[in-house]
Design a protein around this motif. Structure first.
Motif, short mmCIF file in Angstrom:
data_model
loop_
_atom_site.label_atom_id
_atom_site.label_comp_id
_atom_site.label_asym_id
_atom_site.label_seq_id
_atom_site.Cartn_x
_atom_site.Cartn_y
_atom_site.Cartn_z
N ALA A 74 0.62 -1.25 -0.20
CA ALA A 74 -0.21 -0.41 0.21
C ALA A 74 0.39 1.17 0.04
CB ALA A 74 -0.97 0.18 1.22
N ARG A 75 1.69 1.63 0.84
CA ARG A 75 3.00 2.60 0.95
C ARG A 75 3.62 2.50 -0.29
NH1 ARG A 75 4.18 0.54 6.11
NH2 ARG A 75 5.75 -0.83 5.85
N SER A 76 3.51 1.61 -1.29
CA SER A 76 4.58 1.80 -2.87
C SER A 76 3.35 2.10 -3.18
CB SER A 76 5.13 0.96 -2.96
OG SER A 76 3.67 -0.41 -3.01
N LEU A 77 2.39 2.16 -3.11
CA LEU A 77 1.06 3.23 -4.17
C LEU A 77 0.26 3.97 -3.63
CD1 LEU A 77 -1.48 0.17 -4.21
CD2 LEU A 77 -0.07 0.81 -6.25
N GLY A 78 1.68 4.83 -2.23
CA GLY A 78 1.33 6.09 -2.06
C GLY A 78 0.09 6.34 -1.04
N LEU A 79 -0.41 5.64 -0.45
CA LEU A 79 -1.79 5.36 0.20
C LEU A 79 -0.88 5.16 1.90
CD1 LEU A 79 -4.13 2.49 -1.42
CD2 LEU A 79 -3.69 4.77 -1.28
N GLN A 80 -1.69 4.83 3.10
CA GLN A 80 -0.43 5.09 4.36
C GLN A 80 -0.80 3.10 4.95
OE1 GLN A 80 -1.49 6.80 8.28
NE2 GLN A 80 -3.51 6.63 7.92
N GLY A 81 0.18 2.80 4.66
CA GLY A 81 -0.17 1.49 5.16
C GLY A 81 0.47 1.05 6.83
N ILE A 82 -0.33 0.81 6.72
CA ILE A 82 0.56 0.91 8.61
C ILE A 82 0.61 -0.96 9.43
CG2 ILE A 82 -0.13 1.04 11.10
CD1 ILE A 82 -1.82 3.68 10.37
N ASN A 83 1.48 -1.37 9.73
CA ASN A 83 1.67 -2.74 9.84
C ASN A 83 1.15 -2.74 11.65
OD1 ASN A 83 4.06 -2.18 8.15
ND2 ASN A 83 3.66 -4.57 7.84
N VAL A 84 0.81 -3.66 12.06
CA VAL A 84 0.45 -3.79 13.31
C VAL A 84 0.54 -4.97 13.75
CG1 VAL A 84 -2.01 -3.26 14.85
CG2 VAL A 84 -1.70 -2.86 12.95
N ASP A 85 1.02 -5.26 14.72
CA ASP A 85 1.79 -6.77 14.94
C ASP A 85 0.99 -7.19 17.05
OD1 ASP A 85 3.97 -4.74 15.29
OD2 ASP A 85 4.67 -6.62 13.55
N THR A 86 0.50 -5.76 17.01
CA THR A 86 0.48 -6.03 19.08
C THR A 86 -0.76 -5.74 19.38
OG1 THR A 86 1.15 -3.79 19.06
CG2 THR A 86 2.75 -5.36 19.73
#
Ligand SMILES: Cc1ncc(C[n+]2csc(CCOP(=O)(O)OP(=O)(O)O)c2C)c(N)n1
Ligand SMILES: [Mg+2]
Length: 598
Positions: free
Chosen positions: A509-521
């Motif tokens: 998503a970030r590579s497309l200019g969108l916000q991308g958030i990884n959530v692991d907790t």
């Protein structure tokens, strides 16, 4: 320059109020694309990555706008790609008009390149109306009827255009033998059962002591009437999957979803009632209705085609839901004994406590239920929520707390994978000023959702509210299948079929200019929703979640299920021996719909 068939087709769509057509090009519709250029892209051609996505976007648009959707594709492969989306429309009763190209008339029947028998191909899915336009004078009537029939029957319809016909000069039908002039628009009638039938319905409901309602998508727009009836009769109401947004879950007598994806409160409602009023629902699973001889029942549905199934109804009232409910209200007597209603409300309150406990139970690394629980707490009152098929559908159905004007949908009847993201895109075109949220499994992302993020990136600046949030349930597994295998087959996970390659969805998503958030907790889930809901662009939440949290049926406690899960997982590693000894029975305890003696 004179007007071509394609020019006229677009002009007529504009006259019908069509603002977007969800499509993908090809030489079967070149003439239409040229006309689109001349028409300065009005209606707007919305380009997807795959025609199935165009069809899903049209379905999503129709579901969230309340009007019809239009999709377009080229001949042969493009037309074939539309099919799954059109079946989704057919099975969920959604009006969608498909416009497809065909090889030129001079080549038809010559086994020409990309020539497929499209009338046969669409005959089943668009059984209400599929026609081929072979001369210009047919056109206004074909298009007007394709739209009217789609809307009237809530069904997909299809028009096929040989490519050369699109480029012919348009000549309207005249006042002549074998010509069929046409006209725009139509008004919709409000059908109400006659007085005697309404009286009979009221008598049946007045005679009951423990009234349950089951509401489906046909009851949309009737919250006020349903509330009045629930208050008069001291009734509770359960919601079928496509009717999840018909009543808010903030009402104390609304028991939530019903069935395999249902709540404990709905289960109690159906098991305890002596009278059933079904409004606008064809909820298919008989075993979740009251027992066959338990309740006297009345159904309201707009069509005799869809009424009277699933339960031995004593009375089938064909009529518009709102008008029929309104006609019933003055004849209903207020039930003075409120003990049943109290029971229902207690069960509802117990359910939401159970739901919260399940959502907040620790899992590794994140309990997927928590994702929906945290969303419920922050859900904007005008949100449009879609869910994909897969484990997300369980959490959406059971745990998402509807309130305000929140709208929600998913592929309820076809239960196809893949519509979560394109539905959200369709919803954004229906209401660009409202936030759209999609709950999607990683398998569905790999199937369709990743590519359709390119579509999101291409168009989001045109939406006045740019928020389109996709929460990916990242479990590296086709988890719903894994659980179905365990429950139905007593078989362990077959990794070759169900394990998924690991992908960094947020990075994509970030590579497309969108916000991308990884959530692991687990603690990161709430803030991630907040970041997405306050963003100035679409967001992908890539949430690592635990594949060992099973879709929990109504009456299992989370602790029981956790115990079962660890046994099941042990069984998976044990390559089958342990499975045969007892996992099947154990899982069956928690997953209804499986037979003891399988
Ligand atoms: C087109 C299609 N193919 C296959 C299925 C069967 N199916 C239902 S759910 C599911 C797994 C979904 O996996 P994922 O999207 O990762 O969601 P999860 O259950 O893991 O949360 C599959 C394969 C389907 N419903 N539709
Ligand atoms: Mg998955």
């Amino acid at each position: 320059m004179s007007q071509t068939v394609a020019d006229f087709l677009l002009a007529r769509l504009r006259e019908w109020g069509v603002r977007q057509v969800f499509g993908f090009p090809g030489d079967g519709i070149n003439g239409l694309l040229a006309a689109w250029g001349r028409a300065e892209n009005d209606p707007q051609f919305v380009q997807s990555r795959h025609e199935e996505m165009s069809a899903f976007e049209a379905v999503g648009y129709a579901k969230f706008s309340g009007t019809f959707g239009v999709c377009a594709a080229t001949s042969g492969p493009g037309a074939i790609h539309l099919l799954n989306g059109l079946y989704d429309a057919k099975l969920d009763h959604v009006p969608v008009v498909a416009i497809v190209g065909q090889t030129a008339r001079s080549a038809m029947g010559g086994s020409y390149q990309q020539e497929v028998d499209l009338l046969s191909l669409f005959k089943d899915v668009c059984s209400d109306y599929v026609q081929m336009c072979t001369v210009p004078a047919q056109l206004p009537n074909l298009l007007d009827r394709a739209i009217r029939i789609a809307v009237d029957r809530s069904a997909p319809t299809c028009l096929i255009f040989p490519s050369d016909v699109l480029e012919l000069e348009y000549t309207p039908p005249g006042h002549a033998f074998k010509e069929v002039p046409s006209s725009l628009g139509f008004t919709t009638p409000t059908i109400t059962p006659d007085d005697a039938a309404i009286r009979q319905g009221a008598d049946l409901l007045n005679a009951g002591e423990k009234v349950a309602m089951l509401v489906g998508q046909g009851a949309r727009g009737c919250a006020e009437e349903l509330t009045e009836i629930a208050d008069l009769l001291g009734a509770g109401a359960a919601k079928a999957l496509l009717g999840k947004d018909v009543l808010p879950d903030t009402l104390p007598w609304v028991t939530g979803s019903i069935g395999l994806l249902g709540t404990t409160a709905s289960d109690e409602l159906m098991k305890g009632c002596d009278t059933l009023l079904t409004v606008g629902s064809n909820f298919p699973y008989t075993q979740f209705y009251p027992a066959l001889d338990q309740a006297r029942a009345v159904q309201i549905d707009r069509s005799a085609t869809w009424i009277g199934m699933r339960y031995p109804y004593e009375l089938n009232l064909v009529g518009d839901a709102k008008a029929t409910l309104r006609a019933l209200i003055p004849l209903l007597q207020r039930k003075e004994d409120r003990s049943w209603r109290q029971e229902v409300e207690d069960d509802v309150s117990d359910w939401w406590q159970t739901a919260e406990r399940r959502a907040l139970t620790d899992a590794d690394p994140i309990n997927p239920i928590r994702i929906v629980h945290e969303l419920s707490e922050r859900l904007p009152a005008n949100a449009m929520v879609s869910s994909d098929s897969g484990s997300a559908a369980n959490w959406y159905a059971r745990h998402l707390k509807m309130r305000g004007d929140v709208r929600g949908s998913l592929s309820g009847t076809l239960a196809t994978m893949g519509p979560g993201v394109p539905y959200a895109i369709g919803a954004k075109w229906a209401h660009p000023d409202r936030p759209a949220i999609a709950l999607v499994g990683d398998g569905a992302m790999q199937m369709n959702g990743l590519a359709e993020h390119i579509t999101i990136a291409k168009y989001y600046r045109q939406w006045s509210d740019p928020r389109l949030i996709v929460a990916v349930l990242h479990n590296d597994d086709l988890n719903q299948v894994t659980w179905e295998m365990r429950a139905m087959e007593g078989a362990p996970k077959f990794a070759e079929s169900q394990s998924l390659p690991d992908v960094d969805y947020a990075a994509f998503a970030r590579s497309l200019g969108l916000q991308g958030i990884n959530v692991d907790t687990a603690d990161g889930v709430g803030p991630a929703w907040e970041a997405a809901l306050s963003a100035d662009r679409p967001t992908l939440l890539d949430i690592r979640c635990d594949p060992d949290v099973p879709p929990i049926p109504p009456h299992a406690t989370f602790e029981q299920v956790k115990a079962t899960v660890s046994s099941v997982l042990h069984g998976d590693e044990d390559s089958g021996g342990f499975i045969r000894q007892g996992i099947k029975q154990k899982v069956q305890q928690y997953l209804p719909g499986t037979k003891e003696d399988d």
